[in-house]
Enzyme design. Structure first.
Site, PDB file in Angstrom:
ATOM      1  N   GLU A   1       0.876  -1.291   0.066  1.00  0.00           N
ATOM      2  CA  GLU A   1      -0.101   0.128  -0.050  1.00  0.00           C
ATOM      3  C   GLU A   1       0.863   1.156   0.038  1.00  0.00           C
ATOM      4  O   GLU A   1       1.987   1.206   0.157  1.00  0.00           O
ATOM      5  CB  GLU A   1      -0.874   0.004   1.329  1.00  0.00           C
ATOM      6  CG  GLU A   1      -2.080  -0.486   1.105  1.00  0.00           C
ATOM      7  CD  GLU A   1      -3.236   0.538   0.604  1.00  0.00           C
ATOM      8  OE1 GLU A   1      -2.612   1.533   0.178  1.00  0.00           O
ATOM      9  OE2 GLU A   1      -4.454   0.293   0.500  1.00  0.00           O
TER      10      GLU A   1
ATOM     11  N   ASN B   1      -4.895   4.284   8.286  1.00  0.00           N
ATOM     12  CA  ASN B   1      -5.030   3.925   6.832  1.00  0.00           C
ATOM     13  C   ASN B   1      -4.261   4.973   6.069  1.00  0.00           C
ATOM     14  O   ASN B   1      -3.306   5.658   6.439  1.00  0.00           O
ATOM     15  CB  ASN B   1      -6.238   3.381   6.607  1.00  0.00           C
ATOM     16  CG  ASN B   1      -6.541   2.475   5.455  1.00  0.00           C
ATOM     17  OD1 ASN B   1      -5.674   1.704   5.304  1.00  0.00           O
ATOM     18  ND2 ASN B   1      -7.365   2.677   4.498  1.00  0.00           N
TER      19      ASN B   1
ATOM     20  N   ASN C   1      -9.463   6.305   2.885  1.00  0.00           N
ATOM     21  CA  ASN C   1      -8.424   5.768   2.074  1.00  0.00           C
ATOM     22  C   ASN C   1      -7.921   6.880   1.250  1.00  0.00           C
ATOM     23  O   ASN C   1      -7.725   7.894   1.927  1.00  0.00           O
ATOM     24  CB  ASN C   1      -9.327   4.668   1.012  1.00  0.00           C
ATOM     25  CG  ASN C   1      -8.489   3.263   1.378  1.00  0.00           C
ATOM     26  OD1 ASN C   1      -7.357   3.186   1.384  1.00  0.00           O
ATOM     27  ND2 ASN C   1      -9.486   2.256   1.429  1.00  0.00           N
TER      28      ASN C   1
ATOM     29  N   ASP D   1      -9.911   2.571  -3.778  1.00  0.00           N
ATOM     30  CA  ASP D   1      -8.879   2.531  -2.723  1.00  0.00           C
ATOM     31  C   ASP D   1      -8.211   3.629  -2.974  1.00  0.00           C
ATOM     32  O   ASP D   1      -8.747   4.796  -2.495  1.00  0.00           O
ATOM     33  CB  ASP D   1      -8.254   1.172  -3.018  1.00  0.00           C
ATOM     34  CG  ASP D   1      -7.418   0.767  -1.630  1.00  0.00           C
ATOM     35  OD1 ASP D   1      -7.032   1.744  -0.885  1.00  0.00           O
ATOM     36  OD2 ASP D   1      -6.957  -0.497  -1.429  1.00  0.00           O
TER      37      ASP D   1
HETATM   38 CA    CA Z   1      -5.783   1.866   1.063  1.00  0.00          CA
END
Ligand code: CA
Length: 293
Positions: free
Chosen positions: A19, A104, A150, A200
């Site tokens: 990520e 996140n 996100n 995302d």
């Molecule tokens: Ca993500």
């Protein structure tokens, strides 16, 4: 569709949850995270070397700073990380009263503030928030009631902030007061149909178009500033998490993916899942802003 653009596997990492890629133009490396393993990777595409720093807790995203170190949004708050020694120091606590939440995705605005959000690790809906880490080290909560905070990035003129709550299958847009760092006027920007996957991470390119990674969609979508689907890059992995422009001229689009949650059959069908990919889509990116203190 975009059948012309080649997708190349540049790091066969088999990350659990790769990520948050970000290009460090000074060190000429791609920094990204493997969230649940608590790993920050620093990948040098010129040599193929990949260094790992273990921050000892789930790490959602990392920002570069003007000092040359990193700021990590990791479980429990924001932390300064020395990329050479691996030394980690907490800067600010976040949601220490909600240990089932974790940090996140995050990104830095042009004024040097680091924005990063939270999500529940036990799938509670609307339990997350979006936070702003200010250059003086204070943290302010900017959005509440988020399910999975996100991707986010800003328009070329800095007057809009795009924002993904994966839990509502939408990219939204806010008016952004860059001088004050305030958001207002939230409205939907793109509704992602269920068959296309879940929105995302994202990044805005040098033309002001939006590149959105599709979790369970095996693709990156490019949208016009008006919200129309412009291009689709297909990946040989279903769980596509985020992308970032890098390389000497910011012409390389690096794309992270995940293996987490793939069953044995799906994992066997996607041997490259969890890898870092690169495409050269013929568009340039913008340099990543650095946290200002
Ligand atoms: Ca993500």
């Amino acid at each position: 569709m975009d059948a012309e653009t080649e997708i190349e596997l540049v790091l066969d990492l088999k990350a659990d949850l790769g990520e948050g890629p970000i290009w460090d133009a000074e060190r000429k490396r791609l920094v990204f995270v493997d969230i649940m393993r608590g790993h920050i990777h620093e990948f040098d595409p010129a040599t193929g070397q990949d260094q790992v720093i273990d921050v000892g807790r789930p790490v959602g995203s990392v920002a570069l700073s003007v000092r040359g170190d990193w700021v990590a949004a990791a479980h429990g708050g924001f932390y300064r990380v020395n990329p050479d020694s691996g030394r980690i120091v907490q800067m600010a606590a976040v949601e220490t009263d909600s240990p089932e939440n974790r940090m996140n995705d995050g990104y830095v605005d042009r004024a040097g503030r680091f924005w990063a959000g939270t999500m529940s690790m036990v799938k509670r809906r609307r339990a997350g928030s979006l936070y702003r880490l200010n250059p003086d080290g204070t943290v302010t909560r900017q959005i509440t009631g988020v399910t999975t905070s996100n991707g986010l990035d800003w328009s070329l003129d800095g007057k809009l902030m795009y924002y993904v709550d994966t839990g509502v299958n939408r990219v939204d847009v806010f008016d952004f007061d860059e001088a004050r760092g305030d958001l207002s006027g939230r409205r939907p920007f793109v509704h992602v149909p269920a068959l296309a996957g879940k929105p995302d991470g994202m990044v805005v390119d040098a033309e002001g178009f939006i590149w959105l990674a599709l979790w369970k969609g095996g693709a990156v979508h490019r949208y016009t500033p008006g919200g129309r689907l412009d291009r689709v890059l297909k990946l040989p992995a279903q769980l596509v998490t985020k992308c970032a422009f890098g390389g000497a001229n910011l012409e390389d689009l690096y794309i992270t993916t995940a293996r987490a949650g793939l069953d044995a059959e799906a994992a066997a069908r996607q041997p490259m899942a969890g890898g870092v990919f690169r495409a050269r889509p013929g568009v340039r990116g913008r340099p990543a802003s650095r946290f200002a203190a």
